[in-house]
Structures are given as C-alpha cells and as structure tokens.
Design a protein around this motif. Structure first.
Motif, PDB file in Angstrom:
ATOM      1  N   THR A   1       6.540 -11.712  -6.631  1.00  0.00           N
ATOM      2  CA  THR A   1       5.294 -11.450  -5.923  1.00  0.00           C
ATOM      3  C   THR A   1       5.099 -12.457  -4.789  1.00  0.00           C
ATOM      4  O   THR A   1       5.822 -13.443  -4.677  1.00  0.00           O
ATOM      5  N   ALA A  17      10.917  -8.069  -8.829  1.00  0.00           N
ATOM      6  CA  ALA A  17       9.657  -8.372  -9.505  1.00  0.00           C
ATOM      7  C   ALA A  17       8.870  -9.488  -8.826  1.00  0.00           C
ATOM      8  O   ALA A  17       7.698  -9.696  -9.114  1.00  0.00           O
ATOM      9  N   ARG A  21      14.921  -9.780 -10.880  1.00  0.00           N
ATOM     10  CA  ARG A  21      13.952 -10.845 -10.599  1.00  0.00           C
ATOM     11  C   ARG A  21      13.439 -10.743  -9.170  1.00  0.00           C
ATOM     12  O   ARG A  21      12.257 -10.942  -8.906  1.00  0.00           O
ATOM     13  N   LYS A  58       3.936  -7.184  -4.535  1.00  0.00           N
ATOM     14  CA  LYS A  58       5.373  -7.429  -4.564  1.00  0.00           C
ATOM     15  C   LYS A  58       5.790  -8.055  -3.237  1.00  0.00           C
ATOM     16  O   LYS A  58       5.390  -7.590  -2.165  1.00  0.00           O
TER      17      LYS A  58
END
Length: 332
Positions: A103, A101, A98, A141
């Motif tokens: 952003t 991933a 998580r 990211k």
C-alpha cells in the motif's frame, strides 16, 4: 562472472569491495558459491541469489543488505532459496504477491525506515505523511496511484492556504516511491509518468497593505511574548527571521540605537549589516537588554552552543502558520 581476483569469500573482503571505476554498481561473485552475488553501489551492498527454476535462470535480491545481513547469513539464505527452487518453489512468486499487496502506507514506512534523514527532517516528513497522505491515500494499493490522486492531495492542502506544504508533501511522496522502486517493493514507479504537480509559492518579500499589517499585528498578540515580539520586529525592520531570532545583547548599540547583524561565518568578504532601530522596534528590544546573551532567550529551545541550559527561540514556522490560518494573509 568477472575477474577471479574480485571474488569474495570472507566478511573482510565483502567490507572492502567498492564499485569498479566508471561503474555506478558492480556485481561480485562468491569464490565457492557463484550463485551468491554481492551487488555493490555507492551507498549500499545488496545480496543477490542466482538460481534456476523450470530451466530459467533468475535473480532474487534479498531484502536485507550488508552489513545488516552478514556473509554467513546471506549464505544460509542462498542455500534455502536454491533448495526451494529445486522443489519448484520460486521466491520471486512470493515477492510478486508482496508487491501487489503493498500500500501507499507501506511505501512511506519503508522510506522512513531505510532512508537516512536528519531527526528534524524525519519528524517533519512523518508529520506531513500522517496529516495528509495517509488519511487520503494510505490504504490504496501502491501501484493503483494515478495523477488525479496526487492532484487531489495537492489541491486539498493548497485550499487551506499551505502552498509550500502542498509542494513538499507531493515531493515526499515522489521520493518515497523512487526508493520503493529501487528496493523492489513495487514493480514500477508511476511518478516518472505523472507530470509534476506544483503550485507557485508566494514570494516572501511582497509589500503588505496597511490593513494587512494591522490585522497581523493584532493577531500576534495571541502568541507567546518572545514570538509576538520577534514577528513584530520582522514587520518593523524587515530582516531575516533567522537573524532576528539570533539577535544578541552584544549586537545592540544602546547609544546609537542600532543592531549590528554579524556577517555569515562562511561568507567570503561579507561585512556586518548595521540596522537602525526605529522607536517602535526600540520599545521591543530595550526591556530585553538585561538578558544574559540572547535578546530572545528560550530554555525550551536549547542550542548546541550552550551548556548552561539557556538557548534561544529557533523557529517562527508554527506561529506563521497560525497567523496565516487566522488572518488569511500569506507570503510575508
């Protein structure tokens, strides 16, 4: 594991726990389930599950804190994690995925959802985020952000003449990243290693040239009647915009053509400030002396002081922005 007297087993005990003297945060252990820990800070009580997997002891902080996650629900999560660990399933592995991933958009949303802000501050912060940060960096990211990305964001805003907004936007991003790191949404906070980016903000008390005053005066004609007159008074008598917007009919001496600015209510030994009103300022104020209370009343911007539905103009920020963008004149 700490003093047995400081262990907990009921919600009432959890609610009463505070950090020990001299500590910013303290870990307290469940009386019967020592792997269930409550990490108590000044403003947050986080649930932590301690477990062993592949012979290594690890700690996993649950996403929800107390009281959003009760003791009973934390115990269920504790049992679930320990059971999965016994099967070789590591919750930290899922968390790592998580984090990788996450952003920039996720960082900001987490900040807005979890950090208590005043309604006006939240609205303004979301506006800055949606206007400048999200379009440029939102899908990046979170851990990929670098100094040149922040500098580009800042530069874009400065180029449109909004130096103050540029500084505030970068500071918002910095605060959001600090919160994301504290709440373990990201593995590291890149901002401490990013040299602070800030442009010099223009002084508001600089002297305007005659041609600048003329350009501003003419541009103010496009504003609403209240805003036009407030802004023109600022040019004519040079007082603070907050005081000018708060001008009351009772503050005006008609015979002497003077405006008495009340002393700030919280200022010690402060005295009222008496401002002579030159002819052009009087032309603006005189037609408004029949108003009930405010010189610049506004039903739209109500204040808590009023229960009758009549308030006063409360901000010149948007009008100043329009004038700055329309004339290119800033810092007044």
């Amino acid at each position: 594991m700490g003093d047995p007297k400081e262990k907990f087993s009921t919600d009432r005990q959890v609610a009463a726990l505070r950090p020990r003297n001299g500590e910013t945060q303290t870990e307290y252990y469940h009386a019967k389930e020592p792997g269930l820990i409550l990490r108590v800070g000044a403003s947050r009580k986080a649930w932590v599950v301690q477990y062993t997997i592949e012979g290594k002891r690890r700690k996993f902080t649950l996403p929800d804190a107390y009281p959003a996650l009760s003791l009973a629900d934390a115990k269920k999560k504790y049992d679930e994690i320990r059971a999965n660990a016994a099967k070789g399933i590591d919750p930290l592995g899922k968390r790592k995925a998580r984090r990788e991933a996450a952003t920039v958009r996720d960082v900001l949303e987490r900040y807005f959802e979890e950090v208590p802000l005043m309604p006006k501050g939240l609205s303004e912060s979301r506006r800055m985020s949606n206007k400048d940060i999200i379009p440029l960096l939102g899908d990046m990211k979170a851990m990929d952000i670098r100094r040149h990305h922040v500098r580009e964001l800042h530069s874009i805003i400065v180029k449109r003449g909004a130096t103050v907004a540029a500084n505030r936007t970068v500071e918002l991003l910095r605060r959001a990243y600090s919160h994301a790191y504290e709440e373990e949404l990201i593995d590291a906070n890149p901002f401490p290693s990013i040299k602070k980016i800030k442009a010099q903000e223009a002084e508001r008390d600089r002297i305007l040239r005659d041609d600048e005053i003329k350009a501003l005066w003419e541009a103010m004609e496009k504003e609403s009647l209240n805003m036009r007159d407030i802004l023109r008074l600022l040019l004519l008598i040079g007082q603070r915009s907050t005081d000018t917007m708060s001008m009351k009919v009772s503050d005006i001496d008609i015979d002497r053509r003077e405006w008495t600015v009340p002393a700030p209510p919280r200022a010690k030994n402060a005295k009222p400030n008496v401002i002579p009103l030159p002819p052009m300022a009087w032309e603006i104020i005189e037609p408004r002396l029949n108003n009930e209370k405010w010189i610049f009343p506004s039903v739209r911007n109500q204040t808590r002081e009023f229960s009758s539905g009549e308030g006063r103009t409360a901000s010149t920020k948007d009008a100043r922005r329009r004038l700055r963008e329309g004339t290119g004149i800033a810092g007044w």
